[in-house]
Design a protein around this motif. Structure first.
Motif, PDB file in Angstrom:
ATOM      1  N   THR A   1       0.724  -1.294  -0.075  1.00  0.00           N
ATOM      2  CA  THR A   1      -0.122  -0.036   0.064  1.00  0.00           C
ATOM      3  C   THR A   1       0.859   1.244   0.027  1.00  0.00           C
ATOM      4  OG1 THR A   1      -0.088   0.025   2.491  1.00  0.00           O
ATOM      5  CG2 THR A   1      -2.052  -1.173   1.112  1.00  0.00           C
ATOM      6  N   GLY A   2       2.275   1.107   0.009  1.00  0.00           N
ATOM      7  CA  GLY A   2       2.926   2.232  -0.157  1.00  0.00           C
ATOM      8  C   GLY A   2       3.710   2.714   1.277  1.00  0.00           C
ATOM      9  N   THR A   3       3.170   2.135   2.337  1.00  0.00           N
ATOM     10  CA  THR A   3       3.737   2.636   3.605  1.00  0.00           C
ATOM     11  C   THR A   3       5.259   2.044   3.739  1.00  0.00           C
ATOM     12  OG1 THR A   3       1.697   2.091   4.603  1.00  0.00           O
ATOM     13  CG2 THR A   3       3.637   2.197   5.996  1.00  0.00           C
ATOM     14  N   ARG A   4       6.223   3.322   4.136  1.00  0.00           N
ATOM     15  CA  ARG A   4       7.298   3.173   4.130  1.00  0.00           C
ATOM     16  C   ARG A   4       8.208   2.830   5.303  1.00  0.00           C
ATOM     17  NH1 ARG A   4       5.846   6.458  -0.024  1.00  0.00           N
ATOM     18  NH2 ARG A   4       7.244   6.008  -2.302  1.00  0.00           N
ATOM     19  N   ASN A   5       9.114   2.334   5.514  1.00  0.00           N
ATOM     20  CA  ASN A   5       9.861   2.158   6.923  1.00  0.00           C
ATOM     21  C   ASN A   5      11.283   2.231   6.635  1.00  0.00           C
ATOM     22  OD1 ASN A   5       9.938   1.645   9.641  1.00  0.00           O
ATOM     23  ND2 ASN A   5      10.786  -0.439   9.170  1.00  0.00           N
ATOM     24  N   TYR A   6      11.870   3.004   7.586  1.00  0.00           N
ATOM     25  CA  TYR A   6      13.366   3.069   7.444  1.00  0.00           C
ATOM     26  C   TYR A   6      14.306   3.076   8.517  1.00  0.00           C
ATOM     27  CZ  TYR A   6      12.007   5.959   3.192  1.00  0.00           C
ATOM     28  OH  TYR A   6      11.732   6.248   1.933  1.00  0.00           O
ATOM     29  N   ALA A   7      15.451   2.470   8.506  1.00  0.00           N
ATOM     30  CA  ALA A   7      16.373   2.502   9.601  1.00  0.00           C
ATOM     31  C   ALA A   7      16.710   3.774  10.045  1.00  0.00           C
ATOM     32  CB  ALA A   7      17.674   1.677   9.124  1.00  0.00           C
ATOM     33  N   ASP A   8      16.983   3.972  11.108  1.00  0.00           N
ATOM     34  CA  ASP A   8      17.223   5.441  11.927  1.00  0.00           C
ATOM     35  C   ASP A   8      18.289   6.169  11.415  1.00  0.00           C
ATOM     36  OD1 ASP A   8      16.118   5.063  15.502  1.00  0.00           O
ATOM     37  OD2 ASP A   8      15.080   5.274  13.663  1.00  0.00           O
ATOM     38  N   SER A   9      19.498   5.164  10.682  1.00  0.00           N
ATOM     39  CA  SER A   9      20.795   5.678  10.125  1.00  0.00           C
ATOM     40  C   SER A   9      20.493   6.133   8.842  1.00  0.00           C
ATOM     41  CB  SER A   9      21.702   4.665  10.310  1.00  0.00           C
ATOM     42  OG  SER A   9      21.223   3.489   9.523  1.00  0.00           O
ATOM     43  N   VAL A  10      19.322   5.928   8.168  1.00  0.00           N
ATOM     44  CA  VAL A  10      19.282   6.567   6.809  1.00  0.00           C
ATOM     45  C   VAL A  10      18.020   7.368   6.621  1.00  0.00           C
ATOM     46  CG1 VAL A  10      20.225   4.257   6.091  1.00  0.00           C
ATOM     47  CG2 VAL A  10      17.842   4.514   5.986  1.00  0.00           C
ATOM     48  N   LYS A  11      17.239   7.573   7.741  1.00  0.00           N
ATOM     49  CA  LYS A  11      16.078   8.357   7.611  1.00  0.00           C
ATOM     50  C   LYS A  11      16.790  10.010   7.215  1.00  0.00           C
ATOM     51  CE  LYS A  11      13.067   6.565  10.968  1.00  0.00           C
ATOM     52  NZ  LYS A  11      12.500   6.485  12.225  1.00  0.00           N
TER      53      LYS A  11
END
Length: 114
Positions: free
Chosen positions: A53-63
């Motif tokens: 559905t397009g929900t994104r999640n990132y590691a803190d180090s790359v946000k």
């Protein structure tokens, strides 16, 4: 099922790269797509994911520096990497997951060095 990654290479600190991963023979739009990375001597860690559905999640180090996106018409997932740092150096792997399916690419090397 084959995942074909491209776009890796060597770049100077502060530079940018765009990784691509194209997948054949799956119903791509239903899959959770992700990028992982593994540096020598380290475990394989999640960098970013994008759901069906397009929900994104990132590691803190790359946000704030990396952006994951997907093109369901092209069966392709992208990782735009900006403001690259030496600590981003790793082999980057594409992952596709849905129900019992869990597919991996062979990886593409990203080296950030002056």
């Amino acid at each position: 099922v084959q995942l074909v990654e491209s776009g890796g290479g060597q770049v100077q600190p502060g530079g940018s790269l765009r990784l691509s991963c194209q997948i054949a023979r799956i119903n791509f739009r239903f899959y959770l797509m992700a990028w992982y990375r593994q540096a020598p001597g380290n475990q394989r860690d999640l960098v970013a994911s994008i759901s069906s559905t397009g929900t994104r999640n990132y590691a803190d180090s790359v946000k704030g520096r990396f952006t994951i996106s997907r093109d369901n018409a092209e069966n392709t997932v992208y990782l735009q990497m900006n403001s690259l740092r030496p600590e981003d150096t790793a082999v980057y792997y594409c992952n596709a997951r849905f129900s019992h399916d869990n597919y991996w690419g062979r990886g593409t090397q990203v080296t950030v060095s002056s």
